[in-house]
Design a protein around this motif. Sequence first.
Motif, mmCIF file in Angstrom:
data_model
loop_
_atom_site.group_PDB
_atom_site.id
_atom_site.type_symbol
_atom_site.label_atom_id
_atom_site.label_comp_id
_atom_site.label_asym_id
_atom_site.label_seq_id
_atom_site.Cartn_x
_atom_site.Cartn_y
_atom_site.Cartn_z
ATOM 1 N N ARG A 49 -0.076 9.276 8.862
ATOM 2 C CA ARG A 49 0.412 7.899 8.687
ATOM 3 C C ARG A 49 0.857 7.645 7.256
ATOM 4 N NH1 ARG A 49 -3.332 4.030 12.505
ATOM 5 N NH2 ARG A 49 -2.603 4.948 14.445
ATOM 6 N N LEU A 50 0.144 8.209 6.289
ATOM 7 C CA LEU A 50 0.569 8.052 4.897
ATOM 8 C C LEU A 50 1.910 8.753 4.673
ATOM 9 C CD1 LEU A 50 0.082 7.038 2.043
ATOM 10 C CD2 LEU A 50 -1.259 9.115 1.614
ATOM 11 N N ALA A 51 2.076 9.937 5.232
ATOM 12 C CA ALA A 51 3.344 10.662 5.106
ATOM 13 C C ALA A 51 4.492 9.863 5.724
ATOM 14 C CB ALA A 51 3.239 12.033 5.758
ATOM 15 N N THR A 52 4.257 9.253 6.881
ATOM 16 C CA THR A 52 5.280 8.418 7.518
ATOM 17 C C THR A 52 5.631 7.234 6.637
ATOM 18 O OG1 THR A 52 4.571 9.082 9.716
ATOM 19 C CG2 THR A 52 5.811 7.016 9.551
ATOM 20 N N PHE A 53 4.643 6.592 6.053
ATOM 21 C CA PHE A 53 4.878 5.456 5.158
ATOM 22 C C PHE A 53 5.706 5.881 3.949
ATOM 23 C CE2 PHE A 53 3.536 2.931 1.454
ATOM 24 C CZ PHE A 53 4.019 1.697 1.845
ATOM 25 N N ILE A 54 5.362 6.991 3.339
ATOM 26 C CA ILE A 54 6.096 7.468 2.160
ATOM 27 C C ILE A 54 7.547 7.790 2.520
ATOM 28 C CG2 ILE A 54 6.270 9.367 0.486
ATOM 29 C CD1 ILE A 54 3.154 9.355 0.475
ATOM 30 N N ARG A 55 7.766 8.460 3.649
ATOM 31 C CA ARG A 55 9.151 8.747 4.085
ATOM 32 C C ARG A 55 9.929 7.461 4.323
ATOM 33 N NH1 ARG A 55 6.624 12.770 7.073
ATOM 34 N NH2 ARG A 55 6.653 11.502 8.955
ATOM 35 N N THR A 56 9.290 6.464 4.914
ATOM 36 C CA THR A 56 9.936 5.180 5.188
ATOM 37 C C THR A 56 10.337 4.492 3.892
ATOM 38 O OG1 THR A 56 8.669 4.946 7.226
ATOM 39 C CG2 THR A 56 9.619 2.946 6.320
ATOM 40 N N VAL A 57 9.453 4.495 2.913
ATOM 41 C CA VAL A 57 9.754 3.882 1.613
ATOM 42 C C VAL A 57 10.891 4.616 0.937
ATOM 43 C CG1 VAL A 57 8.849 3.463 -0.715
ATOM 44 C CG2 VAL A 57 7.457 2.903 1.281
ATOM 45 N N LYS A 58 10.837 5.951 0.920
ATOM 46 C CA LYS A 58 11.886 6.748 0.277
ATOM 47 C C LYS A 58 13.247 6.534 0.939
ATOM 48 C CE LYS A 58 9.302 10.559 -1.729
ATOM 49 N NZ LYS A 58 9.114 12.031 -1.725
ATOM 50 N N ALA A 59 13.248 6.287 2.231
ATOM 51 C CA ALA A 59 14.494 6.069 2.964
ATOM 52 C C ALA A 59 15.065 4.674 2.722
ATOM 53 C CB ALA A 59 14.283 6.311 4.452
ATOM 54 N N GLY A 60 14.299 3.804 2.074
ATOM 55 C CA GLY A 60 14.757 2.457 1.799
ATOM 56 C C GLY A 60 14.618 1.494 2.949
ATOM 57 N N ALA A 61 13.881 1.875 3.966
ATOM 58 C CA ALA A 61 13.747 1.043 5.166
ATOM 59 C C ALA A 61 12.980 -0.255 4.908
ATOM 60 C CB ALA A 61 13.087 1.838 6.288
ATOM 61 N N LEU A 62 12.264 -0.345 3.815
ATOM 62 C CA LEU A 62 11.492 -1.548 3.513
ATOM 63 C C LEU A 62 12.092 -2.368 2.370
ATOM 64 C CD1 LEU A 62 7.933 0.049 3.735
ATOM 65 C CD2 LEU A 62 9.200 -1.123 5.541
#
Length: 66
Positions: A49-62
């Motif tokens: 879940r932490l890895a998914t969160f980090i990928r989401t942040v890096k992708a700019g989705a938030l």
Amino acid sequence: MPSSTRWRKSSFSGGGDDNHCVELAVADGKVRLRESDTPATALTTTPGRLATFIRTVKAGALDDLS
């Protein structure tokens, strides 16, 4: 949380006591996160879940949340 938990912070945070940063620890297969200036409060998650969160942040989705 056991007092033997080894908390780690980024090398980008510097070495002084007044450098506030996010710290990570791994215990019992879980990842714990806390702010160095409020160490009594910690979030717990799984590595996946932490890895998914980090990928989401890096992708700019938030980015639109601010």
